[in-house]
Design a protein around this motif. Structure first.
Motif, PDB file in Angstrom:
ATOM      1  N   GLN A   1      19.967   1.235 -46.123  1.00 44.93           N
ATOM      2  CA  GLN A   1      19.614   2.514 -46.760  1.00 44.93           C
ATOM      3  C   GLN A   1      20.662   3.578 -46.421  1.00 44.93           C
ATOM      4  O   GLN A   1      21.050   4.380 -47.270  1.00 44.93           O
ATOM      5  CB  GLN A   1      18.222   2.962 -46.293  1.00 44.93           C
ATOM      6  N   LEU A   2      21.127   3.578 -45.176  1.00 46.08           N
ATOM      7  CA  LEU A   2      22.178   4.524 -44.776  1.00 46.08           C
ATOM      8  C   LEU A   2      23.462   4.258 -45.562  1.00 46.08           C
ATOM      9  O   LEU A   2      24.110   5.181 -46.053  1.00 46.08           O
ATOM     10  CB  LEU A   2      22.460   4.406 -43.272  1.00 46.08           C
ATOM     11  N   GLU A   3      23.807   2.968 -45.679  1.00 43.98           N
ATOM     12  CA  GLU A   3      25.049   2.589 -46.371  1.00 43.98           C
ATOM     13  C   GLU A   3      24.983   2.877 -47.881  1.00 43.98           C
ATOM     14  O   GLU A   3      26.015   2.993 -48.530  1.00 43.98           O
ATOM     15  CB  GLU A   3      25.354   1.110 -46.124  1.00 43.98           C
TER      16      GLU A   3
ATOM     17  N   ILE B   1      26.420   5.936 -35.768  1.00 41.09           N
ATOM     18  CA  ILE B   1      27.686   6.163 -36.472  1.00 41.09           C
ATOM     19  C   ILE B   1      27.481   5.994 -37.976  1.00 41.09           C
ATOM     20  O   ILE B   1      28.013   6.766 -38.779  1.00 41.09           O
ATOM     21  CB  ILE B   1      28.777   5.222 -35.921  1.00 41.09           C
ATOM     22  N   LEU B   2      26.664   5.021 -38.352  1.00 41.07           N
ATOM     23  CA  LEU B   2      26.310   4.858 -39.775  1.00 41.07           C
ATOM     24  C   LEU B   2      25.541   6.090 -40.266  1.00 41.07           C
ATOM     25  O   LEU B   2      25.763   6.569 -41.379  1.00 41.07           O
ATOM     26  CB  LEU B   2      25.472   3.595 -39.974  1.00 41.07           C
TER      27      LEU B   2
ATOM     28  N   ALA C   1      29.320  13.458 -42.000  1.00 38.38           N
ATOM     29  CA  ALA C   1      30.235  13.755 -40.890  1.00 38.38           C
ATOM     30  C   ALA C   1      31.635  13.228 -41.182  1.00 38.38           C
ATOM     31  O   ALA C   1      31.810  12.263 -41.932  1.00 38.38           O
ATOM     32  CB  ALA C   1      29.713  13.145 -39.594  1.00 38.38           C
ATOM     33  N   ASP C   2      32.633  13.873 -40.578  1.00 39.73           N
ATOM     34  CA  ASP C   2      34.023  13.406 -40.631  1.00 39.73           C
ATOM     35  C   ASP C   2      34.473  12.910 -39.262  1.00 39.73           C
ATOM     36  O   ASP C   2      35.462  12.188 -39.149  1.00 39.73           O
ATOM     37  CB  ASP C   2      34.955  14.559 -41.037  1.00 39.73           C
TER      38      ASP C   2
ATOM     39  N   THR D   1      33.891  -0.549 -28.918  1.00 37.29           N
ATOM     40  CA  THR D   1      33.084  -1.003 -30.067  1.00 37.29           C
ATOM     41  C   THR D   1      32.735   0.156 -30.995  1.00 37.29           C
ATOM     42  O   THR D   1      32.887   0.076 -32.215  1.00 37.29           O
ATOM     43  CB  THR D   1      31.785  -1.673 -29.565  1.00 37.29           C
ATOM     44  N   LEU D   2      32.250   1.253 -30.409  1.00 34.73           N
ATOM     45  CA  LEU D   2      31.809   2.404 -31.210  1.00 34.73           C
ATOM     46  C   LEU D   2      32.980   3.102 -31.894  1.00 34.73           C
ATOM     47  O   LEU D   2      32.894   3.476 -33.073  1.00 34.73           O
ATOM     48  CB  LEU D   2      31.028   3.389 -30.327  1.00 34.73           C
TER      49      LEU D   2
END
Length: 259
Positions: free
Chosen positions: A26-28, A125-126, A133-134, A150-151
């Motif tokens: 849903q975020l993507e 982050i997603l 966000a940038d 990783t992040l």
């Protein structure tokens, strides 16, 4: 239990709840997910002032700072003032912020927006990308070297800039890696909340020139910025200095004009 440990413990619970409500697919699928991002690192490198202005309603150390601002109107005012980017607090429990604040700021301006958050999970982050966000903030004090890697690599794969925040030499030494754009030195001790600009000065020589150096917290005067510039700092994160006034946008404009 110090405040940082408490915040992180609550953050794990918050993320678990969010994951159960909003799947990553849903975020993507968000309309903002595929937008081209603005680089804060580039903006800071080419700026004479380097101001990153913050939207912050309250904090654990100061209590209420300013509950009367409209984040969209403030973003517009900050952009008119000539800031390089805007930091938007999205933690609700301790700082009174939200992802909706980030989304509203994004709808209002075309400048780099930093999601100011305690990021401990790829899911956040997603979320950052899906809400406009940038830039994301990673805090070395709460992450292992592997987690930072990783992040930050996930953020870079999504075309997000990464600002990594440190408080001391040990945190800095474990954190330096190619997937970072900016290294921020927080002058506020997150355990005691005491502020000392000497933290930025002493760590400056240990930060490689590949990274944009950012000084955070406790910056409230033109003199402090001029002083820190001599140590190679190109970015200055300013929150309470503007937010505690009746008109933060005007305060930012007056401050930048003096610079």
């Amino acid at each position: 239990m110090d405040i940082l440990t408490k915040i992180i413990a609550d953050k794990y619970k918050e993320i678990d709840l969010k994951k159960s409500l909003i799947p990553t697919k849903q975020l993507e699928a968000s309309v903002l997910f595929d937008r081209a991002t603005f680089s804060l690192a580039k903006a800071l490198r080419s700026s004479q002032t380097g101001i990153i202005a913050e939207h912050k309603r309250r904090s654990p150390s100061k209590g209420t700072i300013n509950q009367n601002t409209n984040v969209g109107q403030l973003a517009i005012a900050y952009q008119k003032a000539g800031v390089c980017g805007m930091s938007v607090l999205t933690d609700i429990k301790y700082f009174g912020g939200s992802l909706e604040d980030l989304q509203l700021a994004r709808a209002s301006v075309a400048m780099p927006l930093l999601r100011k958050e305690f990021i401990i999970d790829e899911y956040q982050i997603l979320e950052a990308k899906a809400h406009g966000a940038d830039v994301i903030l990673l805090i070395a004090a709460v992450l292992s070297k592997d987690e930072i890697k990783t992040l930050s690599e996930l953020a870079k794969s999504l075309d997000l800039d990464v600002l990594l925040e440190v408080h001391n030499e040990a945190e800095l030494n474990k954190s330096i890696m190619p997937s970072l754009d900016m290294l921020g030195v927080n002058n506020r001790n997150l355990k005691t909340f005491n502020v000392n600009l000497d933290t930025s000065k002493s760590l400056s020589k240990l930060i490689p020139d590949d990274f944009v150096k950012v000084s955070e917290s406790g910056i409230s005067t033109i003199e402090a910025i001029r002083d820190l510039k001599q140590y190679g700092y190109q970015g200055f994160l300013i929150g309470e200095c503007f937010m505690k006034t009746a008109n933060p946008g005007r305060s930012a404009m007056e401050f930048i004009q003096k610079l």
